[in-house]
Each structure stands twice: as structure tokens, then as C-alpha cells.
Write a protein that holds these residues in place. Structure first.
Motif, short mmCIF file in Angstrom:
data_model
loop_
_atom_site.label_atom_id
_atom_site.label_comp_id
_atom_site.label_asym_id
_atom_site.label_seq_id
_atom_site.Cartn_x
_atom_site.Cartn_y
_atom_site.Cartn_z
N GLY A 17 0.61 -1.35 -0.06
CA GLY A 17 -0.05 0.14 0.06
C GLY A 17 0.26 0.92 0.61
O GLY A 17 0.75 1.95 -1.00
N PRO A 18 1.83 1.49 1.39
CA PRO A 18 2.90 2.15 1.06
C PRO A 18 3.45 3.05 -0.26
O PRO A 18 3.55 4.07 -0.45
CB PRO A 18 3.26 2.34 2.40
N LEU A 19 3.33 1.35 -0.80
CA LEU A 19 5.32 2.12 -1.54
C LEU A 19 3.94 2.01 -3.28
O LEU A 19 4.56 2.46 -4.17
CB LEU A 19 5.34 0.27 -2.29
N LEU A 20 3.27 2.01 -3.31
CA LEU A 20 2.17 1.93 -4.31
C LEU A 20 1.57 3.46 -4.65
O LEU A 20 2.14 3.78 -5.68
CB LEU A 20 0.74 1.45 -4.54
N ALA A 68 -1.81 7.60 6.25
CA ALA A 68 -0.38 8.78 6.64
C ALA A 68 0.34 8.53 4.96
O ALA A 68 0.96 8.75 4.73
CB ALA A 68 -0.15 7.84 7.36
N HIS A 69 -0.64 7.15 4.17
CA HIS A 69 -0.24 7.28 2.99
C HIS A 69 -0.96 7.60 2.22
O HIS A 69 -1.07 7.42 0.71
CB HIS A 69 0.37 5.84 2.37
N GLY A 70 -1.67 8.73 1.90
CA GLY A 70 -3.32 8.64 1.16
C GLY A 70 -3.60 7.33 0.83
O GLY A 70 -3.99 7.59 -0.54
N LEU A 71 -3.62 6.91 1.42
CA LEU A 71 -4.15 5.91 0.60
C LEU A 71 -6.50 5.93 1.59
O LEU A 71 -6.05 6.27 2.39
CB LEU A 71 -4.26 4.73 1.04
N GLY A 310 4.87 -8.09 -0.66
CA GLY A 310 4.89 -6.53 -0.60
C GLY A 310 4.71 -5.90 -2.05
O GLY A 310 4.69 -5.12 -3.11
N GLU A 311 6.69 -6.03 -2.18
CA GLU A 311 7.53 -4.31 -3.65
C GLU A 311 6.70 -5.34 -4.56
O GLU A 311 6.69 -4.17 -5.14
CB GLU A 311 8.94 -5.09 -2.52
N PRO A 312 7.32 -6.52 -5.09
CA PRO A 312 6.79 -7.40 -6.21
C PRO A 312 5.36 -6.57 -6.65
O PRO A 312 5.29 -6.64 -7.91
CB PRO A 312 7.44 -8.31 -6.25
N LEU A 313 4.89 -6.60 -5.62
CA LEU A 313 2.87 -6.61 -5.51
C LEU A 313 3.12 -5.14 -6.15
O LEU A 313 2.25 -4.80 -7.01
CB LEU A 313 2.55 -6.99 -5.15
#
Ligand SMILES: Cc1cc2nc3c(=O)[nH]c(=O)nc-3n(C[C@H](O)[C@H](O)[C@H](O)COP(=O)(O)OP(=O)(O)OC[C@H]3O[C@@H](n4cnc5c(N)ncnc54)[C@H](O)[C@@H]3O)c2cc1C
Length: 385
Positions: A17-20, A68-71, A310-313
Motif C-alpha cells: 500500500g505505502p509503496l504503491l 498516513a500514505h494517502g490511501l 509486498g514490494e513486487p506486488l
């Protein structure tokens, strides 16, 4: 704007989520949806049960994480998906539109565990949110010196048995309880090395937790737990509480809606995905963690693997947003390649742990300090996110 629905606040979406959000900025409308606001971190769950951690120390606030991550944040329980209409349907009948859907809704225990008329309380370990409620409820009405069983001889069952055993010495409702472990296998930690199994077995032996090997859980009736040792040979044991940790089963509602709509599933009922975590039947659907079945490689169902997806997704979803949701070409970075070996640290709930790495295993205080440091460090990362 492309609508990305992250359904389920599981371990993978915590990272993705945060990475996206960082990757896509305002290029997509990203929603995190979960049936519960708090996610209990699996690595610390047995320590919480044993009373070594407060609930808040091992629970991640998904609403806060999203904000916190704009989701966008939505608390809702999905009960169905209309894949053709691209809508996820919650328990209130509300339809949530998506262009891309990622499923990280975890696992449940096999159906049919409870029996009407039985006084034995059966508590499936998953989903954790329901387990937490049911455990607190049980503690309020537990009989004196309760007879407790843990069904499942894997890492989760072992840790739960250690947690219950550690509570026997407390002054609470579990004081003086008996704890037994039941496994359908001929040894503990069947997928792990013999050395790990030996360490786990001697641990339970020292703690006074009998192990019932090669015994399959049949059900509960009256005040008894029913087990089957050989086909047709059933036996019963007096019981008050049965914790079920027999492995991760994708939730029934998801299996049912995938079946109905011809979405390919693995033999274990998870959504069948390729190495890019994408459904073979619907390119707009991703599945990760316990509810996914990887067909191109073997991926154990564990929090460690769920987190690493998480990262590859996030890379895979970002590519689909950039190239269009039906894009079929996915770069290697957006594929999940599981490590051949992962370190596992099993909490013995007595200030020691078993560390296992492939065929190697050892136990002691240092392993526990190592585990505690990793787990607290992981949680501290969420405080700052
Ligand atoms: C006792 C125990 C101890 C364990 N210890 C470890 C360990 O130490 N290390 C390890 O690697 N693994 C461990 N595991 C395994 C680990 O818990 C799982 O593999 C891991 O949690 C997988 O997480 P996930 O991302 O698939 O989903 P989860 O983390 O289970 O999250 C599921 C999410 O989906 C949401 N959700 C569920 N249903 C719905 C719905 N219908 N609609 C909307 N949202 C929904 C939930 O609210 C939650 O946010 C343990 C398991 C058990 C039972």
C-alpha cells in the motif's frame, strides 16, 4: 482515474500500500479495505497470547497506515466479488467498483468445526481478529483448571501450545490448565528438519504437554474432543477448549465466488496466480498471501512470504496502471521469487526460541532475543510510517 482496490489489510498490503502510493502518486485512486481496523502481526501473536506483549504492541492500525500514505480507507467485510462487473460486494450489500483488485484477505479454518450441543469451545487461530475476540470471551467463562488442546503440529500449533502452557503458571483463568497437542502427522513440524522437530518435541515434553501423534481431528461432542488414529478407529478425550491451527485455508466465500464464476483455483482453493501474483483467469485480479495459490513455484503460506510479496506486488500493480489494466507483459521486478530458505524463529514462550534455517536448528535465549528484536523493529517501522 484508475481505481485500485487493495482488499484485505494483510501482511502483503501493509508493504504494498505505502509503496504503491509513492509509486503512483495521484495517478490512481487507491483504497485499502479490511474487515477490521487492527491487524495482529503474526510473528508476535503467540507472545501476545502468552501475555508477553500488550495487544497494542503487536497490532497495526490499518486506518492510520492508510491515512498516513494517502490511501483511501474503508472498513468493510467482503462476501462476494462480481468479476465480470468488476465490483467487490461487502456484507451490507454495497458494491465497490475497481479497475484493479488485489486480494490479501488471509485464511480461515476449515468449516464445520463447531458442533451444536457440545460444551467444548473450539477456537480457530485464523482469522486473528475473530480469534482475539473469542479468546477474551473464553477467558471470562473458562472453567477452573480447563482441559485445553491444540490441534495442529506445525509451527503455529507448536507456538500456541507453548503459549497456553506458559499461562498455566499464571494466576488467571488458565491457572492449572492441562494442555495437549494433537497432530495428524507422525512427528511435529513435518515440513522442517528432523532436528527442528526434535527440539520442538523435547520442548513440549519438558513443559508437560503430551503430544497425540497420527491423530486426526474429527470433531467435538458433549464434553469431548473426538479424534481418529487409524481409519475407523475413533477415540475421545475430555476437553473444555480446542484451538485449531491446522494450516491456512483460503476463506469459503472467496472459494465459492471463484468457483461460481470460473476463476481458476489451486488444489488448496486459493486464487491461482502466476509469479506476477496475477490471476490466470482475470488479469485485473491479483492475489497474495494466504489466499493465493502460486502455480509456477512453491510458496509456503507464512507471514514472511506474505510480507516479501509486498514490494513486487506494488511494482506489478504500478505497471498495470502505467500500461493499462489488461497489459500482459510484466517485468521480472514485478514477480515474486521466493527465497529457497527462510529463517524461522519459533517462540517457546518462556524467554527462549527455536531458530531454524534449512537443516540447521538451535534453541535458547539468544534466539528469543533475536526474534524479539526483529519483531519489535518491524512494529516500530509502522509507528513511524
Ligand atoms: C498462531 C500463528 C502464528 C503464526 N506465526 C507466524 C510467524 O511467526 N511467522 C510467519 O511467517 N508466519 C506465521 N504465521 C502465518 C501467518 O499468520 C500467515 O501466513 C500470514 O498472516 C498471512 O497473512 P496474509 O497477508 O495472507 O493475511 P492476514 O495477515 O491474515 O490478513 C488478512 C486481512 O484481510 C482482512 N480480511 C479478512 N477477511 C476479509 C473480508 N472478507 N473482507 C475484507 N477484509 C478481510 C483482515 O481484516 C486482515 O486485514 C502464523 C500463523 C498462526 C495461526
Amino acid at each position: 482515474m484508475m481505481r485500485v482496490l487493495l482488499a484485505g489489510g494483510g501482511h502483503t498490503h501493509l508493504i504494498a500500500g505505502p509503496l504503491l502510493s509513492r509509486r503512483l502518486g495521484t495517478a490512481a485512486d487507491i483504497t485499502l479495505m479490511a474487515s477490521s481496523e487492527k491487524l495482529l502481526y503474526s510473528g508476535m501473536m503467540p507472545g501476545w497470547l502468552a501475555g508477553h506483549y500488550d495487544f497494542e504492541a503487536c497490532a497495526i492500525d490499518l486506518r492510520r497506515l492508510a491515512q498516513a500514505h494517502g490511501l483511501q480507507w474503508k472498513m468493510a467485510t467482503l462476501v462476494d466479488i462480481d468479476f465480470a462487473a468488476r465490483q467487490a460486494i461487502d456484507s451490507q450489500g454495497v458494491r465497490h467498483d475497481y479497475d484493479l483488485l488485489s486480494l490479501n484477505v488471509g485464511s480461515a479454518s476449515p468449516p464445520g468445526l463447531r458442533a451444536a450441543g457440545s460444551s467444548v469451545v473450539t477456537l480457530p487461530a485464523k482469522p486473528f481478529a475473530e480469534f482475539v475476540e473469542a479468546w477474551r470471551d473464553w477467558l471470562e467463562r473458562a472453567p477452573p483448571r480447563p482441559r485445553c488442546f491444540v490441534v495442529g503440529g506445525g509451527a503455529a500449533g507448536f507456538e500456541l501450545a507453548c503459549a497456553l502452557a506458559s499461562l498455566r503458571a499464571s494466576e488467571g483463568p488458565m491457572a492449572g490448565a492441562s494442555v495437549d497437542l494433537v497432530t495428524s502427522d507422525a512427528r511435529l513440524l513435518a515440513g522442517q528438519s528432523r532436528l527442528s522437530a526434535w527440539l520442538a518435541e523435547t520442548t513440549l515434553h519438558r513443559k508437560g504437554v503430551p503430544i497425540h501423534y497420527s491423530s486426526r481431528y474429527v470433531g467435538v461432542a458433549g464434553n469431548q474432543l473426538r479424534l481418529m488414529r487409524h481409519p475407523g478407529v475413533e477415540f475421545s478425550l475430555d476437553a473444555d477448549l480446542v484451538l485449531i491451527a491446522t494450516g491456512a485455508h483460503p476463506p469459503d466465500w472467496l472459494r465459492a465466488c471463484a468457483n461460481r464464476q470460473g476463476i481458476r483455483q489451486g488444489a488448496d482453493g486459493g486464487i491461482a496466480v502466476d509469479a506476477g501474483m496475477r490471476s490466470f483467469s482475470d488479469h485485473r485480479v491479483f492475489a497474495v498471501g494466504d489466499c493465493a495459490s502460486f502455480l509456477e513455484q512453491s510458496v509456503p503460506r507464512s507471514g514472511v512470504h506474505a510480507l516479501r510479496q509486498g514490494e513486487p506486488l506494488s511494482a506489478a500493480i504500478a505497471q498495470c496502471v502505467a500500461r493499462g489494466p489488461d497489459a500482459t507483459r510484466i517485468d521480472p521486478l514485478a514477480r515474486y521469487t521466493p527465497q529457497r530458505r527462510a529463517l524461522a524463529l519459533l517462540n517457546r514462550c518462556d524467554g527462549t526460541a527455536i531458530a531454524q534455517w534449512g537443516p540447521l536448528a538451535w534453541a535458547g535465549r539468544a534466539a528469543w532475543r533475536w526474534k524479539d528484536r526483529i519483531d519489535r523493529g518491524f512494529m516500530a517501522g509502522f509507528d513511524q510510517r
